[in-house]
Design a protein around this motif. Structure first.
Motif, PDB file in Angstrom:
ATOM      1  N   LEU A 279      -3.555  -1.898   3.639  1.00  7.79           N
ATOM      2  CA  LEU A 279      -4.082  -0.577   4.009  1.00  7.79           C
ATOM      3  C   LEU A 279      -3.890  -0.319   5.499  1.00  7.79           C
ATOM      4  O   LEU A 279      -3.427   0.760   5.896  1.00  7.79           O
ATOM      5  CB  LEU A 279      -5.565  -0.490   3.620  1.00  7.79           C
ATOM      6  CG  LEU A 279      -6.299   0.801   3.956  1.00  7.79           C
ATOM      7  CD1 LEU A 279      -5.607   2.015   3.352  1.00  7.79           C
ATOM      8  CD2 LEU A 279      -7.755   0.710   3.484  1.00  7.79           C
TER       9      LEU A 279
ATOM     10  N   TYR B   2     -12.263   0.828   2.341  1.00  4.58           N
ATOM     11  CA  TYR B   2     -11.882   1.970   3.173  1.00  4.58           C
ATOM     12  C   TYR B   2     -12.859   2.162   4.332  1.00  4.58           C
ATOM     13  O   TYR B   2     -12.433   2.470   5.454  1.00  4.58           O
ATOM     14  CB  TYR B   2     -11.792   3.244   2.321  1.00  4.58           C
ATOM     15  CG  TYR B   2     -10.478   3.375   1.587  1.00  4.58           C
ATOM     16  CD1 TYR B   2      -9.523   4.287   1.991  1.00  4.58           C
ATOM     17  CD2 TYR B   2     -10.189   2.577   0.472  1.00  4.58           C
ATOM     18  CE1 TYR B   2      -8.314   4.418   1.319  1.00  4.58           C
ATOM     19  CE2 TYR B   2      -8.991   2.701  -0.211  1.00  4.58           C
ATOM     20  CZ  TYR B   2      -8.059   3.613   0.224  1.00  4.58           C
ATOM     21  OH  TYR B   2      -6.860   3.732  -0.437  1.00  4.58           O
TER      22      TYR B   2
ATOM     23  N   CYS C 166       0.868  -1.171   0.000  1.00  5.94           N
ATOM     24  CA  CYS C 166       0.000   0.000   0.000  1.00  5.94           C
ATOM     25  C   CYS C 166       0.906   1.222   0.000  1.00  5.94           C
ATOM     26  O   CYS C 166       1.644   1.450   0.953  1.00  5.94           O
ATOM     27  CB  CYS C 166      -0.920   0.002   1.225  1.00  5.94           C
ATOM     28  SG  CYS C 166      -1.997   1.445   1.320  1.00  5.94           S
TER      29      CYS C 166
ATOM     30  N   ARG D 279      -1.515  10.829   1.708  1.00 13.07           N
ATOM     31  CA  ARG D 279      -2.403  10.232   0.707  1.00 13.07           C
ATOM     32  C   ARG D 279      -2.058   8.759   0.568  1.00 13.07           C
ATOM     33  O   ARG D 279      -0.891   8.379   0.646  1.00 13.07           O
ATOM     34  CB  ARG D 279      -2.199  10.887  -0.662  1.00 13.07           C
ATOM     35  CG  ARG D 279      -2.748  12.262  -0.773  1.00 13.07           C
ATOM     36  CD  ARG D 279      -2.516  12.834  -2.163  1.00 13.07           C
ATOM     37  NE  ARG D 279      -3.323  14.031  -2.305  1.00 13.07           N
ATOM     38  CZ  ARG D 279      -3.034  15.031  -3.114  1.00 13.07           C
ATOM     39  NH1 ARG D 279      -1.956  14.963  -3.885  1.00 13.07           N
ATOM     40  NH2 ARG D 279      -3.813  16.081  -3.178  1.00 13.07           N
ATOM     41  N   ILE D 280      -3.085   7.974   0.318  1.00 10.94           N
ATOM     42  CA  ILE D 280      -2.899   6.583  -0.079  1.00 10.94           C
ATOM     43  C   ILE D 280      -3.298   6.512  -1.542  1.00 10.94           C
ATOM     44  O   ILE D 280      -4.415   6.883  -1.904  1.00 10.94           O
ATOM     45  CB  ILE D 280      -3.736   5.643   0.801  1.00 10.94           C
ATOM     46  CG1 ILE D 280      -3.165   5.663   2.218  1.00 10.94           C
ATOM     47  CG2 ILE D 280      -3.762   4.229   0.209  1.00 10.94           C
ATOM     48  CD1 ILE D 280      -3.956   4.910   3.224  1.00 10.94           C
ATOM     49  N   THR D 281      -2.363   6.079  -2.381  1.00 12.19           N
ATOM     50  CA  THR D 281      -2.615   6.156  -3.821  1.00 12.19           C
ATOM     51  C   THR D 281      -2.631   4.816  -4.538  1.00 12.19           C
ATOM     52  O   THR D 281      -3.124   4.745  -5.661  1.00 12.19           O
ATOM     53  CB  THR D 281      -1.550   7.043  -4.496  1.00 12.19           C
ATOM     54  OG1 THR D 281      -0.248   6.539  -4.181  1.00 12.19           O
ATOM     55  CG2 THR D 281      -1.674   8.490  -4.042  1.00 12.19           C
TER      56      THR D 281
ATOM     57  N   TYR E 223       1.820   5.131   0.249  1.00 15.15           N
ATOM     58  CA  TYR E 223       1.324   6.322   0.927  1.00 15.15           C
ATOM     59  C   TYR E 223       2.425   7.368   0.956  1.00 15.15           C
ATOM     60  O   TYR E 223       3.604   7.069   0.739  1.00 15.15           O
ATOM     61  CB  TYR E 223       0.874   5.995   2.360  1.00 15.15           C
ATOM     62  CG  TYR E 223       2.014   5.630   3.285  1.00 15.15           C
ATOM     63  CD1 TYR E 223       2.650   6.588   4.060  1.00 15.15           C
ATOM     64  CD2 TYR E 223       2.480   4.309   3.367  1.00 15.15           C
ATOM     65  CE1 TYR E 223       3.719   6.251   4.893  1.00 15.15           C
ATOM     66  CE2 TYR E 223       3.545   3.976   4.194  1.00 15.15           C
ATOM     67  CZ  TYR E 223       4.153   4.951   4.954  1.00 15.15           C
ATOM     68  OH  TYR E 223       5.203   4.629   5.772  1.00 15.15           O
TER      69      TYR E 223
ATOM     70  N   GLU F 215      -5.957  10.629   3.488  1.00 12.70           N
ATOM     71  CA  GLU F 215      -6.992  10.472   2.462  1.00 12.70           C
ATOM     72  C   GLU F 215      -6.640   9.327   1.524  1.00 12.70           C
ATOM     73  O   GLU F 215      -5.474   9.066   1.250  1.00 12.70           O
ATOM     74  CB  GLU F 215      -7.133  11.744   1.627  1.00 12.70           C
ATOM     75  CG  GLU F 215      -7.906  12.831   2.299  1.00 12.70           C
ATOM     76  CD  GLU F 215      -8.183  14.018   1.389  1.00 12.70           C
ATOM     77  OE1 GLU F 215      -8.953  14.880   1.824  1.00 12.70           O
ATOM     78  OE2 GLU F 215      -7.617  14.096   0.271  1.00 12.70           O
ATOM     79  N   GLY F 216      -7.689   8.663   1.025  1.00 13.03           N
ATOM     80  CA  GLY F 216      -7.579   7.671  -0.028  1.00 13.03           C
ATOM     81  C   GLY F 216      -8.613   8.000  -1.080  1.00 13.03           C
ATOM     82  O   GLY F 216      -9.590   8.707  -0.805  1.00 13.03           O
ATOM     83  N   TYR F 217      -8.441   7.470  -2.288  1.00 12.52           N
ATOM     84  CA  TYR F 217      -9.299   7.812  -3.415  1.00 12.52           C
ATOM     85  C   TYR F 217      -9.779   6.553  -4.141  1.00 12.52           C
ATOM     86  O   TYR F 217      -9.503   6.356  -5.320  1.00 12.52           O
ATOM     87  CB  TYR F 217      -8.546   8.753  -4.360  1.00 12.52           C
ATOM     88  CG  TYR F 217      -7.857   9.864  -3.604  1.00 12.52           C
ATOM     89  CD1 TYR F 217      -8.587  10.878  -3.000  1.00 12.52           C
ATOM     90  CD2 TYR F 217      -6.470   9.864  -3.449  1.00 12.52           C
ATOM     91  CE1 TYR F 217      -7.962  11.884  -2.272  1.00 12.52           C
ATOM     92  CE2 TYR F 217      -5.827  10.870  -2.732  1.00 12.52           C
ATOM     93  CZ  TYR F 217      -6.583  11.872  -2.147  1.00 12.52           C
ATOM     94  OH  TYR F 217      -5.958  12.861  -1.417  1.00 12.52           O
ATOM     95  N   PRO F 218     -10.483   5.691  -3.431  1.00 10.39           N
ATOM     96  CA  PRO F 218     -10.851   4.397  -4.007  1.00 10.39           C
ATOM     97  C   PRO F 218     -11.990   4.481  -5.009  1.00 10.39           C
ATOM     98  O   PRO F 218     -12.649   5.519  -5.154  1.00 10.39           O
ATOM     99  CB  PRO F 218     -11.289   3.605  -2.773  1.00 10.39           C
ATOM    100  CG  PRO F 218     -11.862   4.649  -1.868  1.00 10.39           C
ATOM    101  CD  PRO F 218     -10.980   5.849  -2.066  1.00 10.39           C
TER     102      PRO F 218
ATOM    103  N   ASP G  10      -6.484   1.034  -6.408  1.00 10.69           N
ATOM    104  CA  ASP G  10      -6.673   1.836  -5.203  1.00 10.69           C
ATOM    105  C   ASP G  10      -7.721   1.296  -4.241  1.00 10.69           C
ATOM    106  O   ASP G  10      -8.055   1.960  -3.272  1.00 10.69           O
ATOM    107  CB  ASP G  10      -7.057   3.256  -5.607  1.00 10.69           C
ATOM    108  CG  ASP G  10      -8.238   3.271  -6.581  1.00 10.69           C
ATOM    109  OD1 ASP G  10      -8.776   2.196  -6.902  1.00 10.69           O
ATOM    110  OD2 ASP G  10      -8.624   4.358  -7.019  1.00 10.69           O
TER     111      ASP G  10
END
Length: 197
Positions: A127, A165, A79, A107-109, A81, A143-146, A159
């Protein structure tokens, strides 16, 4: 959960394990080597070997971070980040910036699982591992953008999903693009429990 699964940060000491996982998957996503979200856009090329060199340099310089899920000495998931300055190239960036209410600390990308280990919950392990490493680094807003796939199966995910999440304690903030969303949580310092934002 298998007892041999552990979390290790991506660094010079774990580079060979990370590289082994990426090489087993032909550079991942067409030879990306998990470099697409990094800031050095001018340095990136559609060349797996050069992306490998770039990623290794970023890791050596402490400008690339990830939680590696290890099965013994073998990396089986990760994961990625990092702070926004390290990972600025998110999808739908213009929309995101126009609607942003704050800039997160992290950020988690990208989340990736070895094809031999899929459907075992390792995306969640990776994660959670990233959140633990963030806590060890002092915590902050993450933040994550799944994908917001409403429970429908998606062929390729880089993602994770909104449901993943949510199960990990993130809150839904808003949509991003047509298929993604912004998810957020606050990670307390050290290994104490996270509080939801």
């Amino acid at each position: 959960m298998t007892e041999t699964w552990t979390i290790q940060p991506l660094d010079a000491g774990s580079w060979d394990a990370f590289a082994g996982l990426v090489e087993r998957h032909n550079g991942v996503f067409g030879g990306c080597w998990c470099t697409w979200f990094h800031t050095m856009a001018s340095e990136k090329e559609r060349d797996s070997g050069k992306n490998c060199e770039l990623k290794k340099r970023l890791v050596t310089e402490d400008r690339a971070h990830a939680a590696l899920v290890m099965d013994g000495d073998t990396a089986i998931a990760w994961c990625q980040y990092g702070p926004p300055s390290e990972l600025p190239n998110i999808y739908h960036r213009k929309q995101y910036e126009a609607e942003a209410d704050l800039l997160p600390d992290y950020r988690i990308t990208c989340i990736f699982v070895d094809k031999r280990y899929r459907h075992r919950g390792l995306a969640a392990v990776a994660l959670q591992g990233a959140l633990e490493l963030i806590a060890n680094a002092g915590g902050g807003v993450v933040e994550g953008y799944p994908h917001d796939n409403s429970g429908q199966r998606v062929a390729v995910l880089y993602d994770g999903t909104r449901a993943l999440y949510e199960r990990t304690g993130f809150d839904y903030i808003r949509p991003k693009g047509t298929k993604n969303c912004v998810m957020r949580t606050t990670v307390a310092p050290q290994k104490s429990r996270r509080s939801r934002s």
